[in-house]
Design a protein around this motif. Structure first.
Motif, short mmCIF file in Angstrom:
data_model
loop_
_atom_site.label_atom_id
_atom_site.label_comp_id
_atom_site.label_asym_id
_atom_site.label_seq_id
_atom_site.Cartn_x
_atom_site.Cartn_y
_atom_site.Cartn_z
N ALA A 59 41.56 8.90 40.15
CA ALA A 59 42.71 8.29 39.50
C ALA A 59 43.94 8.36 40.40
O ALA A 59 44.73 7.41 40.47
N ALA A 60 44.10 9.48 41.11
CA ALA A 60 45.23 9.61 42.03
C ALA A 60 45.10 8.61 43.17
O ALA A 60 46.10 8.00 43.59
N TRP A 61 43.88 8.42 43.70
CA TRP A 61 43.67 7.43 44.75
C TRP A 61 44.02 6.03 44.25
O TRP A 61 44.65 5.24 44.95
N LEU A 62 43.63 5.75 43.01
CA LEU A 62 43.93 4.45 42.43
C LEU A 62 45.44 4.24 42.33
O LEU A 62 45.95 3.15 42.59
N GLY A 63 46.17 5.30 41.98
CA GLY A 63 47.62 5.21 41.95
C GLY A 63 48.20 4.89 43.31
O GLY A 63 49.14 4.09 43.43
N ARG A 64 47.66 5.50 44.36
CA ARG A 64 48.13 5.21 45.71
C ARG A 64 47.81 3.77 46.11
O ARG A 64 48.62 3.10 46.79
N PHE A 65 46.65 3.30 45.69
CA PHE A 65 46.29 1.90 45.96
C PHE A 65 47.28 0.95 45.29
O PHE A 65 47.75 -0.01 45.91
N LEU A 66 47.60 1.19 44.04
CA LEU A 66 48.54 0.33 43.33
C LEU A 66 49.90 0.34 44.00
O LEU A 66 50.55 -0.71 44.13
N GLY A 67 50.32 1.52 44.46
CA GLY A 67 51.60 1.61 45.15
C GLY A 67 51.59 0.85 46.45
O GLY A 67 52.53 0.12 46.78
N ALA A 68 50.52 1.02 47.25
CA ALA A 68 50.43 0.33 48.53
C ALA A 68 50.36 -1.17 48.38
O ALA A 68 50.88 -1.92 49.21
N ALA A 69 49.71 -1.62 47.30
CA ALA A 69 49.57 -3.06 47.07
C ALA A 69 50.77 -3.64 46.32
O ALA A 69 50.83 -4.86 46.12
N GLY A 70 51.70 -2.77 45.93
CA GLY A 70 52.86 -3.25 45.19
C GLY A 70 52.51 -3.76 43.81
O GLY A 70 53.16 -4.68 43.29
N LEU A 71 51.51 -3.14 43.18
CA LEU A 71 51.04 -3.59 41.87
C LEU A 71 51.55 -2.68 40.76
O LEU A 71 51.63 -1.47 40.92
N GLY A 72 51.85 -3.28 39.67
CA GLY A 72 52.26 -2.53 38.48
C GLY A 72 53.44 -3.22 37.81
O GLY A 72 54.34 -3.69 38.51
N PRO A 73 53.35 -3.32 36.49
CA PRO A 73 52.27 -2.82 35.63
C PRO A 73 51.03 -3.72 35.68
O PRO A 73 51.15 -4.91 35.95
N VAL A 74 49.86 -3.12 35.44
CA VAL A 74 48.61 -3.86 35.49
C VAL A 74 47.77 -3.56 34.27
O VAL A 74 47.97 -2.56 33.57
N THR A 75 46.81 -4.45 34.03
CA THR A 75 45.74 -4.19 33.07
C THR A 75 44.59 -3.54 33.83
O THR A 75 44.17 -4.05 34.87
N LEU A 76 44.08 -2.42 33.33
CA LEU A 76 43.01 -1.70 33.99
C LEU A 76 41.73 -1.87 33.19
O LEU A 76 41.71 -1.65 31.97
N VAL A 77 40.65 -2.27 33.88
CA VAL A 77 39.35 -2.48 33.25
C VAL A 77 38.34 -1.56 33.91
O VAL A 77 38.21 -1.55 35.13
N ILE A 97 50.04 1.47 34.33
CA ILE A 97 48.96 0.93 33.52
C ILE A 97 49.50 0.62 32.14
O ILE A 97 49.91 1.52 31.39
N THR A 98 49.52 -0.65 31.78
CA THR A 98 50.09 -1.05 30.50
C THR A 98 49.04 -1.52 29.49
O THR A 98 49.35 -1.64 28.31
N ARG A 99 47.82 -1.79 29.95
CA ARG A 99 46.73 -2.14 29.03
C ARG A 99 45.44 -1.57 29.61
O ARG A 99 45.28 -1.46 30.82
N LEU A 100 44.50 -1.25 28.72
CA LEU A 100 43.24 -0.65 29.13
C LEU A 100 42.09 -1.33 28.41
O LEU A 100 42.13 -1.48 27.18
N VAL A 101 41.09 -1.74 29.18
CA VAL A 101 39.88 -2.34 28.61
C VAL A 101 38.69 -1.50 29.10
O VAL A 101 38.48 -1.35 30.30
N LEU A 102 37.92 -0.97 28.15
CA LEU A 102 36.78 -0.13 28.47
C LEU A 102 35.50 -0.87 28.11
O LEU A 102 35.27 -1.21 26.95
#
Length: 251
Positions: A59-77, A97-102
């Motif tokens: 999850a921490a790696w994913l946060g770094r990815f979002l930061g590097a890509a300039g993404l957010g807020p996003v829907t996470l699936v 993360i503003t929406r979650l789809v499982l």
């Protein structure tokens, strides 16, 4: 990256590469902009360093990815075991993360034919996770009942309450606390499940839904790997889900 529009980040199942989902993600990309990063130590990418070994670290790696890509807020699936990582990321990254789809997700309880791995802060590739990886590799693409291309939207997968469950407990605990806190935050969440899933039981979906405060469940036909085996259905159902769940936290 596929498509244009609002960003959606997709987390594959344990040991699977985003490439395996390419047809499903291409269908989804007809209505949004899709990212599917290969998370080190989680996705089946042999030439990547295996330096992220827990759900928390993933999850921490994913946060770094979002930061590097300039993404957010996003829907996470998140699909299958990827749902566990998506749950933890949604919990740890509330500003991104503003929406979650499982989708046929691990979370609180699961079957996996008896091969249930730890989900807390313990190593993902301890014996349980290795067994799950083998089970998924053998059964993800197993033939299933030919799926119909319509989804049933409803709240009848099971009323929240007592259900049979197999605890997904590791050294750091399970994800029940994270799920409860997501419910308290009123994060917009939707669950997707396929009726012929032999890895995630109906009771598991009921338990997951109860911890999240009773979000809607979208039910389709097919087995555990239906996003891979029926990408057209996945794209159509995901569009329905994304139109259904709100884009903002309820007040």
């Amino acid at each position: 990256m596929w498509g244009r529009g609002s960003p959606v980040v997709f987390v594959p199942g344990w040991g699977l590469t985003p490439w395996i989902y390419r047809h499903a993600l291409a269908r989804l990309a007809r209505s949004c902009r899709v990212y599917a990063p290969a998370i080190p130590g989680f996705s089946g990418v042999p030439d990547r360093p295996l330096d992220e070994r827990t759900v928390k670290d993933g999850a921490a790696w994913l946060g770094r990815f979002l930061g590097a890509a300039g993404l957010g807020p996003v829907t996470l699936v998140g699909h299958s075991f990827g749902g566990a990582l998506a749950i933890r990321a949604a919990h740890d990254l509330p500003e991104r993360i503003t929406r979650l789809v499982l989708v046929n997700s691990v979370g609180v309880a699961g079957d996996f034919g008896g091969a249930v791995p730890p989900l807390g802060d313990g190593p993902l590739w301890e014996r349980g996770a290795a067994a799950l990886g083998d089970a998924l590799a053998l059964r993800m693409l197993a033939p299933a009942t030919p799926p119909r291309r319509t989804a049933t939207i409803g709240h009848d997968v099971g009323a929240p309450g007592r259900v049979g469950r197999t605890d997904l407990i590791a050294a750091g605990g399970d994800l029940t606390g994270e799920l409860n806190r997501l419910a308290q935050r009123r994060l917009p969440v939707a669950l997707m499940w396929s009726r012929d899933d032999r890895l995630i039981s109906r009771a598991s979906v009921e338990s997951l839904r109860a911890c999240l405060g009773g979000p809607p469940v979208f039910t389709v036909a097919g087995g555990h790997g239906w996003p891979i085996t029926d990408p057209e259905c996945f794209g159509h159902t995901m569009r329905t889900v994304l139109e259904w769940i709100p884009t903002e936290v309820a007040s």
